[in-house]
Design a protein around this motif. Structure first.
Motif, short mmCIF file in Angstrom:
data_model
loop_
_atom_site.label_atom_id
_atom_site.label_comp_id
_atom_site.label_asym_id
_atom_site.label_seq_id
_atom_site.Cartn_x
_atom_site.Cartn_y
_atom_site.Cartn_z
N HIS A 24 48.33 40.32 53.50
CA HIS A 24 47.02 39.77 53.81
C HIS A 24 45.99 40.89 53.72
N PRO A 25 44.76 40.53 53.43
CA PRO A 25 43.72 41.56 53.35
C PRO A 25 43.42 42.11 54.74
N ILE A 26 43.21 43.42 54.80
CA ILE A 26 42.92 44.04 56.10
C ILE A 26 41.58 44.77 56.12
N LYS A 27 41.05 45.13 54.94
CA LYS A 27 39.84 45.95 54.93
C LYS A 27 39.09 45.78 53.61
N ILE A 28 37.76 45.70 53.70
CA ILE A 28 36.91 45.68 52.51
C ILE A 28 36.42 47.09 52.27
N THR A 57 25.60 33.03 35.64
CA THR A 57 26.15 33.12 36.99
C THR A 57 26.23 34.57 37.47
N THR A 58 26.34 34.69 38.77
CA THR A 58 26.61 35.98 39.40
C THR A 58 27.88 35.82 40.21
N ASN A 59 28.86 36.64 39.93
CA ASN A 59 30.13 36.61 40.66
C ASN A 59 30.22 37.84 41.54
N ARG A 60 30.55 37.62 42.79
CA ARG A 60 30.70 38.72 43.74
C ARG A 60 32.18 39.07 43.85
N PHE A 61 32.47 40.36 43.79
CA PHE A 61 33.83 40.88 43.92
C PHE A 61 33.89 41.84 45.09
N TYR A 62 35.01 41.83 45.79
CA TYR A 62 35.26 42.76 46.88
C TYR A 62 36.50 43.58 46.57
N LYS A 63 36.44 44.88 46.83
CA LYS A 63 37.61 45.72 46.70
C LYS A 63 38.32 45.66 48.05
N VAL A 64 39.53 45.11 48.04
CA VAL A 64 40.23 44.77 49.27
C VAL A 64 41.53 45.58 49.41
N GLN A 65 41.68 46.17 50.57
CA GLN A 65 42.96 46.81 50.90
C GLN A 65 43.82 45.77 51.58
N ARG A 66 45.07 45.68 51.17
CA ARG A 66 46.00 44.71 51.74
C ARG A 66 46.97 45.39 52.69
N SER A 67 47.54 44.58 53.56
CA SER A 67 48.54 45.11 54.49
C SER A 67 49.69 45.74 53.71
N ASN A 68 50.26 46.76 54.26
CA ASN A 68 51.39 47.50 53.66
C ASN A 68 51.00 48.27 52.41
N HIS A 69 49.70 48.48 52.16
CA HIS A 69 49.25 49.23 50.99
C HIS A 69 48.17 50.23 51.39
N SER A 70 48.05 51.30 50.64
CA SER A 70 47.04 52.31 50.91
C SER A 70 45.71 51.91 50.26
N ASP A 72 44.23 53.52 47.99
CA ASP A 72 44.35 53.77 46.55
C ASP A 72 44.91 52.56 45.80
N GLU A 73 45.61 51.69 46.49
CA GLU A 73 46.21 50.52 45.87
C GLU A 73 45.36 49.26 46.04
N ALA A 74 44.13 49.41 46.50
CA ALA A 74 43.24 48.27 46.71
C ALA A 74 42.94 47.58 45.38
N THR A 75 42.68 46.27 45.46
CA THR A 75 42.40 45.48 44.26
C THR A 75 41.06 44.76 44.40
N TRP A 76 40.45 44.46 43.26
CA TRP A 76 39.20 43.72 43.25
C TRP A 76 39.53 42.22 43.28
N GLU A 77 38.91 41.51 44.22
CA GLU A 77 39.14 40.07 44.38
C GLU A 77 37.81 39.33 44.33
N LYS A 78 37.82 38.15 43.70
CA LYS A 78 36.62 37.33 43.67
C LYS A 78 36.33 36.76 45.06
N GLU A 79 35.06 36.66 45.38
CA GLU A 79 34.65 36.12 46.67
C GLU A 79 35.19 34.71 46.88
#
Length: 84
Positions: A17-21, A32-45, A47-54
């Motif tokens: 699950h996501p833990i931090k933006i 259109t305008t699409n908003r993306f968030y770089k999200v850190q997930r549980s059990n990951h550092s 550096d392993e964060a991924t970009w997710e659509k709002e």
């Protein structure tokens, strides 16, 4: 990450699950305008964060964006229009 702390399911997967933006960006196209968030997930550092659509975060984790500072409308307005 300590592998002995991860709870594995019977099919050898583990829930995430996501833990931090970490960052936010808007991608503007012609219509259109699409908003993306770089999200850190549980059990990951970070550096392993991924970009997710709002839209994805809102549909899969409805309370996540509201629970994090900097993502509510008032906080975003304060970032865009800071007081002197």
């Amino acid at each position: 990450m300590e592998s002995d702390l991860i709870q594995l399911e019977s099919n050898l997967t583990y829930p995430e699950h996501p833990i931090k933006i970490l960052d936010r960006k808007d991608r503007v196209t012609r219509r259109t305008t699409n908003r993306f968030y770089k999200v850190q997930r549980s059990n990951h550092s970070e550096d392993e964060a991924t970009w997710e659509k709002e839209e994805f975060l809102k549909s899969k984790y409805p309370e996540f964006l509201n629970a994090h500072p900097g993502t509510s409308l008032l906080n975003l307005l304060a970032l865009l229009f800071p007081c002197a």
